[in-house]
Design a protein around this motif. Structure first.
Motif, mmCIF file in Angstrom:
data_model
loop_
_atom_site.group_PDB
_atom_site.id
_atom_site.type_symbol
_atom_site.label_atom_id
_atom_site.label_comp_id
_atom_site.label_asym_id
_atom_site.label_seq_id
_atom_site.Cartn_x
_atom_site.Cartn_y
_atom_site.Cartn_z
ATOM 1 N N GLU A 45 83.794 -10.556 80.864
ATOM 2 C CA GLU A 45 84.523 -9.427 80.281
ATOM 3 C C GLU A 45 85.777 -9.902 79.563
ATOM 4 O OE1 GLU A 45 85.610 -5.404 79.445
ATOM 5 O OE2 GLU A 45 83.725 -6.386 79.950
ATOM 6 N N ASP A 46 86.484 -10.849 80.143
ATOM 7 C CA ASP A 46 87.683 -11.383 79.518
ATOM 8 C C ASP A 46 87.344 -12.101 78.214
ATOM 9 O OD1 ASP A 46 90.521 -11.920 79.496
ATOM 10 O OD2 ASP A 46 89.988 -14.000 79.956
ATOM 11 N N LEU A 47 86.274 -12.890 78.216
ATOM 12 C CA LEU A 47 85.860 -13.574 76.985
ATOM 13 C C LEU A 47 85.450 -12.584 75.902
ATOM 14 C CD1 LEU A 47 83.819 -16.560 78.430
ATOM 15 C CD2 LEU A 47 86.005 -16.660 77.221
ATOM 16 N N GLU A 67 86.818 -9.903 70.733
ATOM 17 C CA GLU A 67 87.139 -8.688 69.986
ATOM 18 C C GLU A 67 88.519 -8.792 69.347
ATOM 19 O OE1 GLU A 67 86.775 -5.246 72.450
ATOM 20 O OE2 GLU A 67 84.595 -5.443 72.626
ATOM 21 N N ARG A 68 89.488 -9.313 70.095
ATOM 22 C CA ARG A 68 90.837 -9.458 69.557
ATOM 23 C C ARG A 68 90.857 -10.411 68.375
ATOM 24 N NH1 ARG A 68 93.364 -11.220 74.426
ATOM 25 N NH2 ARG A 68 92.324 -9.716 75.694
ATOM 26 N N VAL A 69 90.173 -11.539 68.495
ATOM 27 C CA VAL A 69 90.146 -12.521 67.413
ATOM 28 C C VAL A 69 89.477 -11.925 66.186
ATOM 29 C CG1 VAL A 69 89.133 -14.727 66.700
ATOM 30 C CG2 VAL A 69 90.280 -14.529 68.906
ATOM 31 N N ASN A 70 88.372 -11.221 66.375
ATOM 32 C CA ASN A 70 87.677 -10.605 65.239
ATOM 33 C C ASN A 70 88.519 -9.525 64.575
ATOM 34 O OD1 ASN A 70 85.425 -12.220 65.487
ATOM 35 N ND2 ASN A 70 84.361 -10.778 66.819
ATOM 36 N N ASN A 71 89.277 -8.794 65.349
ATOM 37 C CA ASN A 71 90.118 -7.756 64.769
ATOM 38 C C ASN A 71 91.238 -8.339 63.930
ATOM 39 O OD1 ASN A 71 88.641 -5.655 65.854
ATOM 40 N ND2 ASN A 71 89.923 -5.476 67.659
ATOM 41 N N TYR A 72 91.744 -9.522 64.288
ATOM 42 C CA TYR A 72 92.796 -10.143 63.502
ATOM 43 C C TYR A 72 92.281 -10.696 62.184
ATOM 44 C CZ TYR A 72 96.018 -9.875 67.420
ATOM 45 O OH TYR A 72 96.833 -9.434 68.425
ATOM 46 N N PRO A 84 91.035 -2.166 91.805
ATOM 47 C CA PRO A 84 91.663 -2.394 90.502
ATOM 48 C C PRO A 84 93.150 -2.063 90.546
ATOM 49 C CG PRO A 84 90.266 -0.466 90.432
ATOM 50 C CD PRO A 84 90.080 -1.083 91.766
ATOM 51 N N ILE A 85 93.946 -2.870 89.870
ATOM 52 C CA ILE A 85 95.375 -2.632 89.789
ATOM 53 C C ILE A 85 95.679 -1.715 88.617
ATOM 54 C CG2 ILE A 85 97.581 -3.743 89.276
ATOM 55 C CD1 ILE A 85 96.616 -6.095 90.860
ATOM 56 N N GLY A 86 94.970 -1.873 87.540
ATOM 57 C CA GLY A 86 95.182 -1.062 86.361
ATOM 58 C C GLY A 86 93.845 -0.807 85.703
ATOM 59 N N ASP A 87 93.842 -0.804 84.394
ATOM 60 C CA ASP A 87 92.612 -0.633 83.640
ATOM 61 C C ASP A 87 91.678 -1.800 83.950
ATOM 62 O OD1 ASP A 87 90.684 0.125 81.845
ATOM 63 O OD2 ASP A 87 91.760 -0.633 80.099
ATOM 64 N N VAL A 88 90.432 -1.497 84.239
ATOM 65 C CA VAL A 88 89.478 -2.535 84.620
ATOM 66 C C VAL A 88 89.274 -3.528 83.486
ATOM 67 C CG1 VAL A 88 87.101 -2.966 85.343
ATOM 68 C CG2 VAL A 88 88.347 -1.031 86.263
ATOM 69 N N GLY A 89 89.421 -3.105 82.241
ATOM 70 C CA GLY A 89 89.224 -3.992 81.108
ATOM 71 C C GLY A 89 90.358 -4.963 80.869
ATOM 72 N N ASP A 90 91.495 -4.782 81.525
ATOM 73 C CA ASP A 90 92.606 -5.711 81.365
ATOM 74 C C ASP A 90 92.205 -7.078 81.880
ATOM 75 O OD1 ASP A 90 94.186 -3.745 80.325
ATOM 76 O OD2 ASP A 90 95.310 -3.378 82.161
ATOM 77 N N THR A 91 92.845 -8.100 81.340
ATOM 78 C CA THR A 91 92.517 -9.451 81.784
ATOM 79 C C THR A 91 92.916 -9.671 83.237
ATOM 80 O OG1 THR A 91 94.607 -10.232 80.878
ATOM 81 C CG2 THR A 91 92.648 -10.481 79.503
ATOM 82 N N VAL A 149 83.428 -12.926 90.022
ATOM 83 C CA VAL A 149 84.338 -13.731 89.202
ATOM 84 C C VAL A 149 83.694 -14.019 87.848
ATOM 85 C CG1 VAL A 149 85.428 -16.011 88.996
ATOM 86 C CG2 VAL A 149 85.569 -14.736 91.146
ATOM 87 N N TYR A 150 82.409 -14.325 87.843
ATOM 88 C CA TYR A 150 81.685 -14.582 86.597
ATOM 89 C C TYR A 150 81.691 -13.341 85.700
ATOM 90 C CZ TYR A 150 77.945 -16.021 83.456
ATOM 91 O OH TYR A 150 77.210 -16.334 82.346
#
Length: 79
Positions: A61-63, A68-73, A12-19, A55-56
């Motif tokens: 995770e990215d989706l 989550e981002r769309v729902n938060n907006y 991992p380069i950074g946070d695993v949850g990052d895109t 990759v899947y």
């Protein structure tokens, strides 16, 4: 897959949850090494299966994060 290749491609380069949480060898900086490793993956069905599963997982995770981002907006915020 040997440990060195695993560290190179799955570290991992950074946070695993990052895109962009994972990255491999850049083709421009180490083209010969990338071509060699790609050949190994294409010739070994187990490695290729493991790669496609990973990759899947990252795409799922990215989706999930995008949803989550769309729902938060869409929710009103109380200040």
């Amino acid at each position: 897959m040997n440990t060195e290749l695993r560290k190179t491609f799955l570290a991992p380069i950074g946070d695993v949850g990052d895109t962009a949480g994972y990255a491999g060898i850049t083709a421009t900086s180490q083209g010969n090494k990338a071509a060699t490793v790609a050949g190994k993956y294409l010739n070994n069905s187990l490695l290729l299966t493991n790669l496609t599963e990973r990759v899947y997982q990252l795409l799922q995770e990215d989706l999930r994060l995008q949803r989550e981002r769309v729902n938060n907006y869409s929710h009103p915020r109380w200040l």
